[in-house]
Design an enzyme around this catalytic site. Structure first.
Site, PDB file in Angstrom:
ATOM      1  N   CYS A 192       5.519  57.155  55.397  1.00  0.00           N
ATOM      2  CA  CYS A 192       6.835  55.938  54.982  1.00  0.00           C
ATOM      3  C   CYS A 192       7.745  56.060  56.213  1.00  0.00           C
ATOM      4  O   CYS A 192       8.689  56.949  55.944  1.00  0.00           O
ATOM      5  CB  CYS A 192       7.333  56.134  53.533  1.00  0.00           C
ATOM      6  SG  CYS A 192       6.052  56.255  52.434  1.00  0.00           S
ATOM      7  N   ILE A 238       4.407  49.424  53.323  1.00  0.00           N
ATOM      8  CA  ILE A 238       3.892  50.839  53.189  1.00  0.00           C
ATOM      9  C   ILE A 238       2.432  50.638  53.023  1.00  0.00           C
ATOM     10  O   ILE A 238       2.334  50.075  51.875  1.00  0.00           O
ATOM     11  CB  ILE A 238       4.798  51.985  52.553  1.00  0.00           C
ATOM     12  CG1 ILE A 238       6.257  51.798  53.261  1.00  0.00           C
ATOM     13  CG2 ILE A 238       4.048  53.267  52.554  1.00  0.00           C
ATOM     14  CD1 ILE A 238       6.281  52.207  54.600  1.00  0.00           C
ATOM     15  N   PHE A 291       0.618  46.678  64.005  1.00  0.00           N
ATOM     16  CA  PHE A 291       1.175  47.903  63.396  1.00  0.00           C
ATOM     17  C   PHE A 291       0.877  49.159  64.245  1.00  0.00           C
ATOM     18  O   PHE A 291       0.374  49.010  65.313  1.00  0.00           O
ATOM     19  CB  PHE A 291       0.673  48.016  61.697  1.00  0.00           C
ATOM     20  CG  PHE A 291      -0.858  48.416  61.485  1.00  0.00           C
ATOM     21  CD1 PHE A 291      -1.712  48.400  62.533  1.00  0.00           C
ATOM     22  CD2 PHE A 291      -1.414  47.948  60.233  1.00  0.00           C
ATOM     23  CE1 PHE A 291      -3.219  48.411  62.298  1.00  0.00           C
ATOM     24  CE2 PHE A 291      -2.426  48.220  59.995  1.00  0.00           C
ATOM     25  CZ  PHE A 291      -3.453  48.304  60.883  1.00  0.00           C
ATOM     26  N   GLU A 292       1.436  50.557  63.665  1.00  0.00           N
ATOM     27  CA  GLU A 292       1.264  51.680  64.424  1.00  0.00           C
ATOM     28  C   GLU A 292       1.809  51.486  65.836  1.00  0.00           C
ATOM     29  O   GLU A 292       1.176  51.943  66.778  1.00  0.00           O
ATOM     30  CB  GLU A 292      -0.333  52.179  64.493  1.00  0.00           C
ATOM     31  CG  GLU A 292      -0.786  52.812  63.222  1.00  0.00           C
ATOM     32  CD  GLU A 292      -1.540  54.125  63.454  1.00  0.00           C
ATOM     33  OE1 GLU A 292      -1.912  54.349  64.680  1.00  0.00           O
ATOM     34  OE2 GLU A 292      -1.861  54.715  62.439  1.00  0.00           O
ATOM     35  N   ASP A 306       3.046  45.456  72.355  1.00  0.00           N
ATOM     36  CA  ASP A 306       4.317  45.289  73.202  1.00  0.00           C
ATOM     37  C   ASP A 306       5.099  46.410  73.574  1.00  0.00           C
ATOM     38  O   ASP A 306       5.220  46.709  74.556  1.00  0.00           O
ATOM     39  CB  ASP A 306       5.321  44.223  72.868  1.00  0.00           C
ATOM     40  CG  ASP A 306       4.205  42.973  72.409  1.00  0.00           C
ATOM     41  OD1 ASP A 306       3.952  42.001  73.088  1.00  0.00           O
ATOM     42  OD2 ASP A 306       3.738  43.002  71.212  1.00  0.00           O
TER      43      ASP A 306
HETATM   44  S1  MYA Z   1       3.142  52.876  60.622  1.00  0.00           S
HETATM   45  C1  MYA Z   1       4.879  52.426  61.482  1.00  0.00           C
HETATM   46  C2  MYA Z   1       4.439  52.696  63.000  1.00  0.00           C
HETATM   47  N1  MYA Z   1       5.693  52.315  63.809  1.00  0.00           N
HETATM   48  C3  MYA Z   1       5.700  52.751  64.971  1.00  0.00           C
HETATM   49  O1  MYA Z   1       4.737  52.903  65.527  1.00  0.00           O
HETATM   50  C4  MYA Z   1       7.053  52.344  65.457  1.00  0.00           C
HETATM   51  C5  MYA Z   1       7.148  52.334  66.958  1.00  0.00           C
HETATM   52  N2  MYA Z   1       8.013  52.881  67.678  1.00  0.00           N
HETATM   53  C6  MYA Z   1       7.992  53.962  68.439  1.00  0.00           C
HETATM   54  O2  MYA Z   1       6.948  54.454  68.716  1.00  0.00           O
HETATM   55  C7  MYA Z   1       9.401  54.576  69.135  1.00  0.00           C
HETATM   56  O3  MYA Z   1      10.272  54.060  68.498  1.00  0.00           O
HETATM   57  C8  MYA Z   1       9.536  53.835  70.445  1.00  0.00           C
HETATM   58  C9  MYA Z   1      10.609  54.959  71.022  1.00  0.00           C
HETATM   59  C10 MYA Z   1       8.324  54.439  71.374  1.00  0.00           C
HETATM   60  C11 MYA Z   1       9.763  52.810  70.739  1.00  0.00           C
HETATM   61  N3  MYA Z   1       5.014  60.739  71.517  1.00  0.00           N
HETATM   62  O4  MYA Z   1      14.474  57.849  73.145  1.00  0.00           O
HETATM   63  P1  MYA Z   1      12.980  57.643  72.951  1.00  0.00           P
HETATM   64  C12 MYA Z   1      10.227  61.174  72.032  1.00  0.00           C
HETATM   65  C13 MYA Z   1       5.812  61.986  71.540  1.00  0.00           C
HETATM   66  O5  MYA Z   1      11.947  56.781  73.896  1.00  0.00           O
HETATM   67  P2  MYA Z   1      13.223  55.543  71.028  1.00  0.00           P
HETATM   68  C14 MYA Z   1       2.142  51.577  60.765  1.00  0.00           C
HETATM   69  O6  MYA Z   1       2.438  50.662  61.234  1.00  0.00           O
HETATM   70  C15 MYA Z   1      10.628  61.167  73.415  1.00  0.00           C
HETATM   71  O7  MYA Z   1      10.240  61.752  74.118  1.00  0.00           O
HETATM   72  N4  MYA Z   1       7.291  61.756  71.795  1.00  0.00           N
HETATM   73  O8  MYA Z   1      12.879  56.860  71.361  1.00  0.00           O
HETATM   74  C16 MYA Z   1       1.101  52.101  59.655  1.00  0.00           C
HETATM   75  C17 MYA Z   1      12.103  61.519  73.225  1.00  0.00           C
HETATM   76  O9  MYA Z   1      12.126  62.918  73.028  1.00  0.00           O
HETATM   77  P3  MYA Z   1      13.253  63.842  73.853  1.00  0.00           P
HETATM   78  C18 MYA Z   1       7.850  60.693  71.711  1.00  0.00           C
HETATM   79  O10 MYA Z   1      13.577  54.885  72.052  1.00  0.00           O
HETATM   80  C19 MYA Z   1      -0.116  50.995  59.558  1.00  0.00           C
HETATM   81  C20 MYA Z   1      12.387  61.389  71.833  1.00  0.00           C
HETATM   82  O11 MYA Z   1      11.130  61.014  71.114  1.00  0.00           O
HETATM   83  C21 MYA Z   1       7.118  59.591  71.499  1.00  0.00           C
HETATM   84  O12 MYA Z   1      14.165  55.490  69.907  1.00  0.00           O
HETATM   85  C22 MYA Z   1      -1.198  51.563  58.958  1.00  0.00           C
HETATM   86  C23 MYA Z   1      13.015  59.868  71.708  1.00  0.00           C
HETATM   87  O13 MYA Z   1      12.570  58.896  72.651  1.00  0.00           O
HETATM   88  C24 MYA Z   1       5.772  59.585  71.456  1.00  0.00           C
HETATM   89  N5  MYA Z   1       4.828  58.560  71.385  1.00  0.00           N
HETATM   90  O14 MYA Z   1      11.712  54.677  70.541  1.00  0.00           O
HETATM   91  C25 MYA Z   1      -2.140  52.087  59.659  1.00  0.00           C
HETATM   92  N6  MYA Z   1       7.747  58.433  71.594  1.00  0.00           N
HETATM   93  O15 MYA Z   1      14.467  63.528  73.172  1.00  0.00           O
HETATM   94  C26 MYA Z   1      -3.470  52.618  59.115  1.00  0.00           C
HETATM   95  C27 MYA Z   1       8.975  59.037  71.995  1.00  0.00           C
HETATM   96  O16 MYA Z   1      12.860  65.302  73.838  1.00  0.00           O
HETATM   97  C28 MYA Z   1      -3.793  53.662  60.037  1.00  0.00           C
HETATM   98  N7  MYA Z   1       8.936  60.284  71.925  1.00  0.00           N
HETATM   99  O17 MYA Z   1      13.240  63.234  75.320  1.00  0.00           O
HETATM  100  C29 MYA Z   1      -5.388  53.135  60.385  1.00  0.00           C
HETATM  101  C30 MYA Z   1      -6.091  53.843  61.597  1.00  0.00           C
HETATM  102  C31 MYA Z   1      -7.211  54.063  61.532  1.00  0.00           C
HETATM  103  C32 MYA Z   1      -8.066  52.950  61.200  1.00  0.00           C
HETATM  104  C33 MYA Z   1      -9.438  53.394  60.614  1.00  0.00           C
HETATM  105  C34 MYA Z   1     -10.168  52.363  59.976  1.00  0.00           C
HETATM  106  C35 MYA Z   1     -11.559  52.665  59.503  1.00  0.00           C
END
Ligand code: MYA
Length: 618
Positions: A182, A217, A426-427, A431
């Site tokens: 969530c 969610i 998602f995920e 972009d």
């Molecule tokens: S769940 C919802 C998914 N939501 C998202 O994915 C949100 C997307 N947004 C973001 O990822 C972030 O907000 C972004 C950064 C990337 C835009 N790894 O200042 P920052 C650290 C590690 O750049 P922001 C869904 O959809 C960064 O180093 N660390 O952050 C489920 C920094 O650290 P520090 C990372 O500009 C659907 C700090 O964070 C990463 O705010 C259901 C701040 O960084 C990273 N990636 O935004 C799916 N990114 O402070 C079901 C940033 O130390 C599943 N940081 O320098 C199904 C799967 C399997 C399928 C199975 C089928 C059988």
């Protein structure tokens, strides 16, 4: 079906910081000349370095026992999805029949990676990928129910949970209690750090009081156990600031409620709902991963699960290609089989190439994760982006080959197309992930440039760095820089492509350096340039991955080795052929054109749509 389990026992804008992001396996901090190092193929591209460690040879990570487990598990899961699960009915009813869900629980499908002693099947990432591929070939809606539960719902407990949290909750999520992740809120989608849900410590200090709401969610209406992200007040430099913290929240704590299931375009049988938290008491022992560390916890859960999407969509593509191929071989038009038309053959070949790349990416990333690599974030993001884009193209082309039949519900492809559309959203939208790849890579390159700048301020103390980097740049300037020779790592048939890959890496490094010099910190606002760099990154990485996989096939003399060599060589030719033009554009060759598009886009948005009237002016 029960037997299978028994057998197994088992932005706020991306910020403008030229600092290292991740821990690296091979990080070197020794000596003052040290520049951060990493084994990640993709990160190193941004420094113009071809680092083969994580790509060549193609990972072989399964032990004999693990292979045996898969041999015993895949057939019953295949049978279950062919004989018991009915995807068309799930889609029509917008729900999954209870017998199907029970069957999946009996199979152990909801706890694939939970350790056996806690009730799961204890599978590795690679084993998980193989099973998820089967699910993706049959029913993506069921896949999301399974994935939202274990790929993200309770993954945080698996990755960051204390022994007590694991004992308490993993035993439940493997025993018919659903989990959910969530994070997203009405005003926080891609900008995950801006969530408003808050948790404050109660006066007695034993629990947090959680308030807020989440939207879209997956499993939100059915989950008993949730990983919830909320702002919490923390002390920083003598001040109280809000930082995100992750919590394990039980519906049974009270104050948790859900909205009705959302009416969606696809994956209809999976439950998607809003979740509301009203003064929910959460014991302090349910903080996951430490107070204030929630953003990193969320990102790492997402990083860790992304290869699953590539695996699932490799299965989806394989199934669609089979339908298209069967149709092309059977259908006669103009007195010829469809497969006798080169236009159709070309489509099938491209579909197959995309599937081959997707599948190769999924198992490359899962293999690296199983081998203990910690720097796989960019590769995982690329696998998700590539897989979801590729699946859309492949299923769309399958429909095109089937023509009118493809458009009919009975063929099932229209459902698959609807189901997989969300995977590009998602995920992490594709972009956002492309920008994430480009900016993270640029930060990595920038950190080495910064070191160099610093070194020049005090040359006497940093002579070795200045000499190494200085010599490298001088050689590059006169075209004498030695290129990594990966010819010995690929099959003889792919040596030409390996040479082109090395040249592309070199060009790419120069383009990144040029970009950094041209824009400096302002590069963060140059999204068109970042997208061009991301596209080139994806083309280079995917080429390397398929060259590696096909070389493995040749080395092992697999029955499909010839075809794999052809697929890999064709992909590398197409993908690497795009790199030069993309980099030229990134260097500014079409700056005026890009500026014009950007201005047009702004005008369209501010004027509420298309700028021109229709030709009749009516
Ligand atoms: S769940 C919802 C998914 N939501 C998202 O994915 C949100 C997307 N947004 C973001 O990822 C972030 O907000 C972004 C950064 C990337 C835009 N790894 O200042 P920052 C650290 C590690 O750049 P922001 C869904 O959809 C960064 O180093 N660390 O952050 C489920 C920094 O650290 P520090 C990372 O500009 C659907 C700090 O964070 C990463 O705010 C259901 C701040 O960084 C990273 N990636 O935004 C799916 N990114 O402070 C079901 C940033 O130390 C599943 N940081 O320098 C199904 C799967 C399997 C399928 C199975 C089928 C059988």
């Amino acid at each position: 079906m029960k037997s299978a389990k028994v057998i197994l026992g088992a932005n706020r804008c991306l910020q403008n910081k030229l600092v290292p992001l991740y821990s690296c396996r091979a990080a070197s901090t020794a000596g003052k000349d040290a520049v951060r190092q990493s084994d990640s193929f993709t990160l190193n591209l941004f420094r113009g370095q071809l680092q083969p460690a994580q790509v060549f040879p193609y990972p072989e990570v399964l032990s004999a026992d693990q292979k045996q487990v898969l041999q015993e598990l895949v057939p019953p899961v295949e049978r279950f999805f062919s004989e018991v699960n009915d995807p068309a009915r799930n889609d029509q009813d917008a729900s999954i029949e209870p017998e199907t869900l029970n069957g999946l629980w009996d199979l152990g499908a909801f706890g694939l990676q939970v350790p056996c002693e806690l009730g799961g099947l204890g599978l590795s990432n690679t084993q998980y990928a193989r099973l998820v591929e089967v699910v993706g070939a049959h029913d993506l809606g069921v896949g999301i129910t399974l994935g939202a539960h274990q790929s993200i719902g309770f993954k945080g407990i698996l990755l960051f949970g204390t022994p007590e949290q694991k004992q308490k909750y993993l035993t439940r999520v493997t025993n018919r209690e659903y989990a959910a992740f969530c994070l997203t809120e009405p005003a926080s989608g891609s900008d995950a750090g801006s969530i408003k849900t808050r948790a404050v410590l109660s006066p007695c200090g034993t629990k947090y009081i959680l308030n807020g709401s989440k939207i879209w969610i997956s499993n939100g209406g059915t989950a008993e156990i949730m990983t919830v992200f909320a702002q919490t007040p923390v002390e920083k430099d003598g001040q109280t600031v809000d930082k995100v913290t992750a919590f394990i929240v039980e519906r049974a704590f009270g104050g948790v409620s859900s909205g009705p299931p959302e009416n969606k375009m696809g994956i209809k049988c999976s439950n998607t709902a809003e979740v509301y938290y009203e003064d929910v008491p959460v014991p302090i022992e349910n903080v996951l991963g430490g107070v204030g560390n929630g953003f990193k916890v969320a990102m790492n859960i997402l990083n860790n699960g992304r290869f699953g999407m590539a695996a699932a969509l490799a299965g989806t593509q394989r199934a669609a290609i089979r339908q298209a191929a069967e149709h092309a071989a059977a259908r006669t038009q103009f007195k010829r089989k469809l497969m006798d038309f080169t236009a159709i053959r070309d489509k099938l070949a491209h579909m197959c190439m995309l599937q081959y790349v997707t599948e190769s990416l999924a198992y490359m990333v899962s293999g690296n994760m199983d081998a203990g690599c910690s720097d796989y974030h960019l590769e995982a993001a690329i696998s998700k982006v590539f897989a979801s884009d590729a699946a859309w193209l492949v299923v769309d082309e399958a429909i095109q080959i089937l023509g009118g039949m493809g458009y009919m519900k009975a063929t099932g492809l229209e459902r698959v197309l609807r189901d997989l559309r969300i995977f590009r959203i998602f995920e992490g939208t594709n972009d956002i992930l492309r920008l994430f790849v480009a900016l993270t890579g640029i930060q990595f390159a920038g950190s080495s440039l910064k070191e160099l700048q610093r070194a020049f301020k005090n040359p006497a103390a940093h002579l070795s760095l200045i000499f190494t980097e200085g010599a490298r740049r001088a050689q590059r300037a006169v075209g004498l820089a030695p290129r990594a020779d990966i010819g010995s790592l690929v099959a003889p048939e792919l040596r030409g492509a390996a040479g082109e890959l090395a040249a592309a890496v070199d060009q790419f490094g120069q383009a990144v350096e040029g970009t950094l010099v041209k824009y400096g910190k302002g590069v963060v606002e140059e999204q068109q340039v970042l997208n061009l760099l991301a596209a080139a990154t994806i083309d280079i990485y995917t080429s390397a991955v398929v060259l590696s996989r096909a070389s493995r096939a040749a080395r092992l003399a697999l029955p499909t080795a010839q075809e794999e060599l052809q697929l890999a060589s064709a992909w590398a030719r197409e993908a690497l052929g795009r790199v030069g033009p993309a980099l030229a554009a990134a260097r500014g060759e079409h700056d005026a054109h890009r500026r014009a598009l950007s201005e047009l886009g702004l005008r369209i948005a501010t004027r509420g749509g298309q700028l021109s009237l229709n030709p009749l002016n009516l």
